[in-house]
Design an enzyme around this catalytic site. Structure first.
Site, PDB file in Angstrom:
ATOM      1  N   LYS A   4       0.823  -1.223   0.000  1.00 47.04           N
ATOM      2  CA  LYS A   4       0.000   0.000   0.000  1.00 47.04           C
ATOM      3  C   LYS A   4       0.850   1.263   0.000  1.00 47.04           C
ATOM      4  O   LYS A   4       0.486   2.249  -0.633  1.00 47.04           O
ATOM      5  CB  LYS A   4      -1.052   0.012   1.113  1.00 47.04           C
ATOM      6  CG  LYS A   4      -0.546  -0.243   2.493  1.00 47.04           C
ATOM      7  CD  LYS A   4      -1.718  -0.370   3.445  1.00 47.04           C
ATOM      8  CE  LYS A   4      -1.291  -0.369   4.901  1.00 47.04           C
ATOM      9  NZ  LYS A   4      -0.038  -1.057   5.238  1.00 47.04           N
ATOM     10  N   ARG A  14      -6.792   2.384  10.912  1.00 45.22           N
ATOM     11  CA  ARG A  14      -6.350   1.028  11.185  1.00 45.22           C
ATOM     12  C   ARG A  14      -7.212   0.354  12.242  1.00 45.22           C
ATOM     13  O   ARG A  14      -6.992  -0.810  12.569  1.00 45.22           O
ATOM     14  CB  ARG A  14      -4.934   1.061  11.701  1.00 45.22           C
ATOM     15  CG  ARG A  14      -3.937   0.304  10.828  1.00 45.22           C
ATOM     16  CD  ARG A  14      -2.591   0.624  11.375  1.00 45.22           C
ATOM     17  NE  ARG A  14      -1.519  -0.213  11.027  1.00 45.22           N
ATOM     18  CZ  ARG A  14      -0.534   0.158  10.211  1.00 45.22           C
ATOM     19  NH1 ARG A  14      -0.592   1.302   9.568  1.00 45.22           N
ATOM     20  NH2 ARG A  14       0.486  -0.626  10.045  1.00 45.22           N
ATOM     21  N   ARG A  34      12.020  -7.170   2.564  1.00 37.08           N
ATOM     22  CA  ARG A  34      11.909  -5.724   2.324  1.00 37.08           C
ATOM     23  C   ARG A  34      13.123  -4.996   2.920  1.00 37.08           C
ATOM     24  O   ARG A  34      13.557  -5.278   4.022  1.00 37.08           O
ATOM     25  CB  ARG A  34      10.631  -5.200   2.984  1.00 37.08           C
ATOM     26  CG  ARG A  34      10.485  -3.695   2.903  1.00 37.08           C
ATOM     27  CD  ARG A  34       9.066  -3.264   3.105  1.00 37.08           C
ATOM     28  NE  ARG A  34       8.636  -3.287   4.494  1.00 37.08           N
ATOM     29  CZ  ARG A  34       7.420  -2.899   4.880  1.00 37.08           C
ATOM     30  NH1 ARG A  34       6.529  -2.508   3.991  1.00 37.08           N
ATOM     31  NH2 ARG A  34       7.072  -2.949   6.151  1.00 37.08           N
ATOM     32  N   ARG A  42      13.789  -2.478   8.210  1.00 38.44           N
ATOM     33  CA  ARG A  42      13.040  -1.757   9.245  1.00 38.44           C
ATOM     34  C   ARG A  42      13.076  -2.569  10.534  1.00 38.44           C
ATOM     35  O   ARG A  42      12.984  -3.785  10.510  1.00 38.44           O
ATOM     36  CB  ARG A  42      11.582  -1.595   8.788  1.00 38.44           C
ATOM     37  CG  ARG A  42      11.318  -0.262   8.144  1.00 38.44           C
ATOM     38  CD  ARG A  42       9.952  -0.176   7.558  1.00 38.44           C
ATOM     39  NE  ARG A  42       8.857  -0.507   8.476  1.00 38.44           N
ATOM     40  CZ  ARG A  42       7.580  -0.336   8.166  1.00 38.44           C
ATOM     41  NH1 ARG A  42       7.234   0.149   6.989  1.00 38.44           N
ATOM     42  NH2 ARG A  42       6.634  -0.660   9.025  1.00 38.44           N
ATOM     43  N   ARG A  58       2.501  -7.942  14.273  1.00 41.53           N
ATOM     44  CA  ARG A  58       1.774  -6.990  13.423  1.00 41.53           C
ATOM     45  C   ARG A  58       0.646  -7.682  12.665  1.00 41.53           C
ATOM     46  O   ARG A  58      -0.401  -7.094  12.408  1.00 41.53           O
ATOM     47  CB  ARG A  58       2.754  -6.308  12.455  1.00 41.53           C
ATOM     48  CG  ARG A  58       3.648  -5.298  13.191  1.00 41.53           C
ATOM     49  CD  ARG A  58       4.903  -4.976  12.423  1.00 41.53           C
ATOM     50  NE  ARG A  58       4.658  -4.246  11.210  1.00 41.53           N
ATOM     51  CZ  ARG A  58       5.454  -4.280  10.146  1.00 41.53           C
ATOM     52  NH1 ARG A  58       6.551  -5.027  10.141  1.00 41.53           N
ATOM     53  NH2 ARG A  58       5.162  -3.583   9.083  1.00 41.53           N
TER      54      ARG A  58
HETATM   55  P1  AMP Z   1       3.267   1.085   8.717  1.00 38.58           P
HETATM   56  O1  AMP Z   1       4.455   1.786   8.145  1.00 38.58           O
HETATM   57  O2  AMP Z   1       1.963   1.593   8.158  1.00 38.58           O
HETATM   58  O3  AMP Z   1       3.381  -0.413   8.665  1.00 38.58           O
HETATM   59  O4  AMP Z   1       3.219   1.480  10.284  1.00 38.58           O
HETATM   60  C1  AMP Z   1       4.290   1.169  11.156  1.00 38.58           C
HETATM   61  C2  AMP Z   1       3.845   1.292  12.599  1.00 38.58           C
HETATM   62  O5  AMP Z   1       3.392   2.621  12.895  1.00 38.58           O
HETATM   63  C3  AMP Z   1       2.661   0.397  13.006  1.00 38.58           C
HETATM   64  O6  AMP Z   1       3.062  -0.941  13.307  1.00 38.58           O
HETATM   65  C4  AMP Z   1       2.138   1.144  14.237  1.00 38.58           C
HETATM   66  O7  AMP Z   1       2.984   0.958  15.354  1.00 38.58           O
HETATM   67  C5  AMP Z   1       2.293   2.603  13.798  1.00 38.58           C
HETATM   68  N1  AMP Z   1       1.081   3.074  13.069  1.00 38.58           N
HETATM   69  C6  AMP Z   1       1.002   3.426  11.750  1.00 38.58           C
HETATM   70  N2  AMP Z   1      -0.243   3.796  11.416  1.00 38.58           N
HETATM   71  C7  AMP Z   1      -0.991   3.684  12.551  1.00 38.58           C
HETATM   72  C8  AMP Z   1      -2.368   3.897  12.857  1.00 38.58           C
HETATM   73  N3  AMP Z   1      -3.246   4.304  11.919  1.00 38.58           N
HETATM   74  N4  AMP Z   1      -2.774   3.673  14.129  1.00 38.58           N
HETATM   75  C9  AMP Z   1      -1.918   3.290  15.088  1.00 38.58           C
HETATM   76  N5  AMP Z   1      -0.607   3.033  14.868  1.00 38.58           N
HETATM   77  C10 AMP Z   1      -0.140   3.230  13.609  1.00 38.58           C
END
Ligand code: AMP
Length: 217
Positions: free
Chosen positions: A13, A88, A127, A160, A171
């Site tokens: 995404k 989310r 990744r 990461r 996750r």
């Molecule tokens: P992502 O890069 O979208 O996979 O996000 C990495 C991390 O950021 C997630 O595992 C959460 O810890 C935090 N995070 C990102 N978006 C959200 C959200 N909408 N609500 C809560 N935590 C978030």
């Protein structure tokens, strides 16, 4: 064009949202990118969210919504935006919907990039991202020309911190428990579009263009 992208970690995404933002000319808003930037800059917000992000748990809804809400007030979002990684949880979706409805600019579409768990784990483990420009690579499907080096700026490719097996597992559980319910929520709202995300990036993009092109005005 007001769009949110939903999908498991590693579903592509972020990659899609970045290129859609360029193609259609609306900003890409990634809560994960915002949090990582704040953590790297050691800001107050960064310190507040660091533990959550590194351990694969969700940042509390209220704080996350505040960040997104402030970003959506910027002028570049008036006509459209691509939300990536937000909402989310159903609570985030409801708060967002209340805000956007009140402002008479509800989401046009929610794109759900659906993937098998096997493919998700494979993608996340391979990744890598550039530690300078943050460009994403995949060691299997999109490797750099020179191992461990970014094609664009010679930055170092790193994994990461939350892309390690233990945190990936956490996750995925978080996704199943908290984010999956959003799929029926948005189906009920009549805005959900499900796309098979297991395919190469270009094929997924083509499907998305087919959905978004008719929204161009
Ligand atoms: P992502 O890069 O979208 O996979 O996000 C990495 C991390 O950021 C997630 O595992 C959460 O810890 C935090 N995070 C990102 N978006 C959200 C959200 N909408 N609500 C809560 N935590 C978030």
């Amino acid at each position: 064009m007001k769009i949110a992208l939903l999908g498991e970690p590693g579903s592509g995404k972020g990659t899609q949202a970045k290129s859609l933002a360029k193609k259609y000319g609306f900003p890409h808003i990634s809560t994960g990118d915002i949090f990582r930037k704040e953590i790297a800059g050691n800001t107050d917000l960064g310190l507040q969210v660091e533990e959550y992000v590194k351990s694969g748990r969700l940042v509390p809804d209220e704080l996350t919504f505040k960040i997104v809400s402030q970003r959506l007030e910027f002028n570049d979002c008036t006509r459209g935006f691509f939300l990536d990684g937000f909402p989310r949880t159903v609570e985030q979706a409801e708060t967002l919907s209340a805000k956007l409805t009140q402002e008479k600019r509800p989401l046009d579409k929610v794109l759900y990039l659906q993937m098998t768990e096997e493919e998700v784990v494979k993608r996340l483990s391979s990744r890598r991202e550039c530690d300078k420009c943050r460009r994403i690579y995949n060691l299997i499907s999109q490797p750099p020309q020179t191992p461990d080096v970014c094609d664009l700026d010679n930055g170092k490719l790193v994994q990461r911190e939350d892309d390690v097996p233990e945190t990936i597992k956490k996750r995925l559980v978080v996704f199943a428990n908290l984010t999956e319910p959003l799929i029926s929520y948005y189906r009920g709202e009549g805005v959900l579009e499900t796309i098979n995300g297991d395919r190469p990036i270009e094929e997924v993009s083509k499907d998305i263009y087919g959905i978004l092109d008719p929204l161009k005005k």
